[in-house]
Scaffold this motif. Structure first.
Motif, mmCIF file in Angstrom:
data_model
loop_
_atom_site.group_PDB
_atom_site.id
_atom_site.type_symbol
_atom_site.label_atom_id
_atom_site.label_comp_id
_atom_site.label_asym_id
_atom_site.label_seq_id
_atom_site.Cartn_x
_atom_site.Cartn_y
_atom_site.Cartn_z
ATOM 1 N N ALA A 96 43.298 55.856 31.427
ATOM 2 C CA ALA A 96 42.002 55.222 31.649
ATOM 3 C C ALA A 96 42.002 54.607 33.041
ATOM 4 N N THR A 97 40.801 54.475 33.608
ATOM 5 C CA THR A 97 40.680 53.726 34.853
ATOM 6 C C THR A 97 40.326 52.291 34.490
ATOM 7 N N VAL A 98 41.148 51.365 34.956
ATOM 8 C CA VAL A 98 40.918 49.952 34.651
ATOM 9 C C VAL A 98 40.392 49.278 35.908
ATOM 10 N N ARG A 99 39.149 48.787 35.811
ATOM 11 C CA ARG A 99 38.536 48.171 36.990
ATOM 12 C C ARG A 99 38.373 46.675 36.778
ATOM 13 N N HIS A 100 38.895 45.916 37.744
ATOM 14 C CA HIS A 100 38.671 44.470 37.738
ATOM 15 C C HIS A 100 37.250 44.241 38.249
ATOM 16 N N LEU A 101 36.372 43.691 37.369
ATOM 17 C CA LEU A 101 34.953 43.686 37.697
ATOM 18 C C LEU A 101 34.607 42.759 38.852
ATOM 19 N N GLU A 102 35.350 41.704 39.019
ATOM 20 C CA GLU A 102 35.002 40.769 40.079
ATOM 21 C C GLU A 102 35.391 41.321 41.453
ATOM 22 N N SER A 103 36.612 41.858 41.562
ATOM 23 C CA SER A 103 37.079 42.333 42.872
ATOM 24 C C SER A 103 36.756 43.794 43.096
ATOM 25 N N GLY A 104 36.504 44.535 42.033
ATOM 26 C CA GLY A 104 36.252 45.966 42.165
ATOM 27 C C GLY A 104 37.539 46.774 42.254
ATOM 28 N N ALA A 105 38.701 46.106 42.326
ATOM 29 C CA ALA A 105 39.975 46.824 42.403
ATOM 30 C C ALA A 105 40.211 47.595 41.101
ATOM 31 N N GLN A 106 40.756 48.805 41.225
ATOM 32 C CA GLN A 106 40.990 49.564 40.002
ATOM 33 C C GLN A 106 42.218 50.453 40.114
ATOM 34 N N ARG A 107 42.722 50.878 38.962
ATOM 35 C CA ARG A 107 43.894 51.730 38.921
ATOM 36 C C ARG A 107 43.918 52.498 37.620
ATOM 37 N N ARG A 108 44.803 53.503 37.575
ATOM 38 C CA ARG A 108 44.933 54.301 36.348
ATOM 39 C C ARG A 108 46.059 53.744 35.498
ATOM 40 N N VAL A 109 45.813 53.705 34.181
ATOM 41 C CA VAL A 109 46.801 53.194 33.235
ATOM 42 C C VAL A 109 46.887 54.180 32.075
ATOM 43 N N ALA A 110 48.117 54.472 31.631
ATOM 44 C CA ALA A 110 48.274 55.330 30.453
ATOM 45 C C ALA A 110 47.662 54.632 29.244
ATOM 46 N N LEU A 111 46.956 55.392 28.391
ATOM 47 C CA LEU A 111 46.305 54.795 27.220
ATOM 48 C C LEU A 111 47.298 54.017 26.362
ATOM 49 N N ALA A 112 48.524 54.549 26.266
ATOM 50 C CA ALA A 112 49.534 53.896 25.437
ATOM 51 C C ALA A 112 49.907 52.519 25.981
ATOM 52 N N GLU A 113 49.631 52.297 27.275
ATOM 53 C CA GLU A 113 50.009 51.019 27.894
ATOM 54 C C GLU A 113 48.803 50.127 28.174
ATOM 55 N N LEU A 114 47.648 50.550 27.666
ATOM 56 C CA LEU A 114 46.413 49.833 27.981
ATOM 57 C C LEU A 114 46.439 48.391 27.474
ATOM 58 N N ALA A 115 46.873 48.208 26.225
ATOM 59 C CA ALA A 115 46.873 46.857 25.653
ATOM 60 C C ALA A 115 47.745 45.928 26.481
ATOM 61 N N ALA A 116 48.937 46.386 26.828
ATOM 62 C CA ALA A 116 49.859 45.565 27.610
ATOM 63 C C ALA A 116 49.263 45.261 28.977
ATOM 64 N N ALA A 117 48.622 46.267 29.578
ATOM 65 C CA ALA A 117 48.073 46.081 30.919
ATOM 66 C C ALA A 117 46.939 45.068 30.913
ATOM 67 N N LEU A 118 46.061 45.170 29.916
ATOM 68 C CA LEU A 118 44.919 44.243 29.863
ATOM 69 C C LEU A 118 45.383 42.826 29.575
ATOM 70 N N ARG A 119 46.370 42.732 28.701
ATOM 71 C CA ARG A 119 46.853 41.407 28.344
ATOM 72 C C ARG A 119 47.576 40.775 29.525
ATOM 73 N N GLU A 120 48.387 41.547 30.159
ATOM 74 C CA GLU A 120 49.193 41.062 31.274
ATOM 75 C C GLU A 120 48.315 40.660 32.456
ATOM 76 N N GLU A 121 47.365 41.530 32.766
ATOM 77 C CA GLU A 121 46.553 41.254 33.954
ATOM 78 C C GLU A 121 45.569 40.134 33.691
ATOM 79 N N ALA A 122 45.072 40.062 32.452
ATOM 80 C CA ALA A 122 44.121 39.013 32.141
ATOM 81 C C ALA A 122 44.813 37.663 32.083
ATOM 82 N N GLY A 123 46.162 37.703 32.060
ATOM 83 C CA GLY A 123 46.909 36.456 31.990
ATOM 84 C C GLY A 123 46.569 35.657 30.753
ATOM 85 N N SER A 124 46.202 36.355 29.691
ATOM 86 C CA SER A 124 45.731 35.659 28.499
ATOM 87 C C SER A 124 46.809 35.611 27.438
#
Ligand code: ZN
Ligand code: ZN
Length: 453
Positions: free
Chosen positions: A395-423
């Motif tokens: 999936a392409t994960v786009r940070h909506l405020e900065s517009g920065a984006q990157r590709r993430v494997a679907l299997a790692e999506l949950a970890a990526a969103l949690r990690e980046e959101a710092g939540s």
């Protein structure tokens, strides 16, 4: 078709407004728990007699403000609960709480119903936070609930409150006071407002509640309840004041304060907020040592207060201290091309099970429209799934405020969103993808841009 509107004097809480209610209620529950109060929930409907017997036949509530229901095929009338204390006493007795360890400390956050003329900040259905202590006659119980209210207001950022305090005596000393009051007011009857002339016959104590300007000079010279207290009531009132002093809670003695309900004994109090010009009562309560017996229970002292939450929220709003904010989504999933929507929904479901707050498009809008919709939400990331991403299991994960984006494997999506959101969301909800996959600094890598069809 003509639209049907909500009943007058009621309101809706929309998802935009719900967070302030949730935050206020969470704060209340937290403070109540720290003070050792347990939550009570009672039905919205109660027997009519419950309030006739307790609130008093001569009060406005019972005479003209209750919503009375006659269920089909029944001759027993029910009412929509107009106030909380009588219902709490009924529940205390009906559930045998009076047989357990005393005192019993209860709180409730429940709607009350009164058919009053609608006006600003007053509703026919309004939410009340109330506390009751059953089984403690000591003045420290009175002081404790006042401290609870004061603590709550302080934690909400409401300062400059004034605690008004009075004692209206007990069945031993009140007849003497009542007599003095009648002797004072009877010669003045012709000059009083029509409500007060009626109160003179039915409930003279309520003469002191009158708000009619022309009656105020009479009130000022009226006998004061505190001058007629019996020794036991005097003692109780002194102890309450000593306890408040020990708690560092400032108060003002207010001989005009009687509260409208028949069942109060000894302590009555109101907490007023004067920071917005006109003084507003944000909390009121008192002691009601005869009430539990009146409802068929054993002689049991009681003390409590009620607090209207609409008015409290209005006050907090006026001060710019509105509690709570909408909880943001971690991600909005935007789908485009031939990507199977049901599989995407299953992916979203996996993310939700992993503890993340995620929403997706259902209505087949263009990618541009989906991203525009996402930008209006409180959401940090857009997760974009087009044919190319789907085929690659990414999936392409786009940070909506900065517009920065990157590709993430679907299997790692949950970890990526949690990690980046710092939540910290999703503790214990790990679905095996864990941490440490090194995505944290990866903004901007991968495909630079998603074409917006
Ligand atoms: Zn007394
Ligand atoms: Zn009057």
């Amino acid at each position: 078709m003509e639209r049907i509107q909500r009943p007058r004097g009621t309101y809706d809480v929309t998802p935009q407004e719900a967070p302030r209610w949730q935050a206020l209620e969470a704060r209340i529950r937290d403070v109540a728990a720290r003070f050792g109060f347990g939550e009570l929930r009672t039905p919205v409907i109660e027997a009519r007699e419950l309030f006739q017997r307790t609130v008093g036949e001569t009060t406005d509530i019972v005479q003209k403000e209750m919503y009375v229901l006659t269920p089909p095929g029944s001759d027993r009338q029910l009412v929509l609960r107009p106030e909380g204390t009588a219902a709490a006493v009924r529940a205390y007795l009906e559930n045998g709480l009076h047989n357990g360890p005393q005192p019993v400390k209860l709180f409730y956050i429940q709607p009350m119903f009164r058919h009053e003329r609608p006006q600003a900040g007053r509703y026919r259905q309004h939410v009340q936070f109330g506390v009751e202590i059953f089984g403690a006659g000591e003045a420290t119980a009175d002081a404790e609930i006042i401290a609870l209210a004061v603590t709550l207001f302080a934690e909400l950022g409401l300062e400059g409150l004034e605690v008004h305090l009075n004692s209206i005596g007990c069945p031993v000393c009140r007849p003497r006071y009542r007599q003095a009051l009648l002797e004072y007011y009877r010669p003045r009857a012709a000059e009083l407002c029509s409500d007060c002339r009626a109160r003179l016959e039915t409930n003279p104590l309520r003469l002191l509640d009158c708000k009619v300007p022309a009656d105020q000079p009479h009130k000022a010279g009226a006998p004061r309840t505190v001058d007629y207290l019996c020794d036991a009531c005097r003692d109780h009132f002194d102890q309450l004041q000593a306890a408040l002093a020990a708690l560092g809670i400032a108060y003002r003695l207010d001989s005009g304060l009687v509260r409208g309900l028949d069942y109060y004994t000894r302590t009555v109090f109101e907490i007023k907020y004067g920071g917005l010009g006109a003084q507003d009562t944000v909390c009121g309560g008192g002691r009601y040592d005869g009430l539990i017996e009146l409802l068929g229970g054993p002689p049991t002292p009681g003390v409590g207060f009620g607090m209207g939450l609409e008015r409290l929220l209005l006050t907090l709003e006026a001060l710019g201290r509105v509690p709570g904010a909408a909880r943001p989504l971690h991600a909005f999933v935007a789908v485009t091309g031939q990507v199977p929507r049901a599989r995407v929904l299953a992916l979203v479901q996996d993310l939700r099970r992993a503890g993340l707050a995620v929403d997706m498009d259902h209505v087949g809008r263009s990618l541009k429209a989906q991203l525009r919709a996402a930008a209006r939400l409180p959401v940090r990331y857009a997760v974009i799934l087009g044919d190319e991403e789907w085929a690659a299991g990414q999936a392409t994960v786009r940070h909506l405020e900065s517009g920065a984006q990157r590709r993430v494997a679907l299997a790692e999506l949950a970890a990526a969103l949690r990690e980046e959101a710092g939540s910290p969301a999703g503790e214990g909800g790990a679905d095996g993808d864990g941490h440490g996959s090194g995505h944290g600094k990866g903004h901007g890598q991968g495909r630079a841009e998603v074409e917006a069809e």
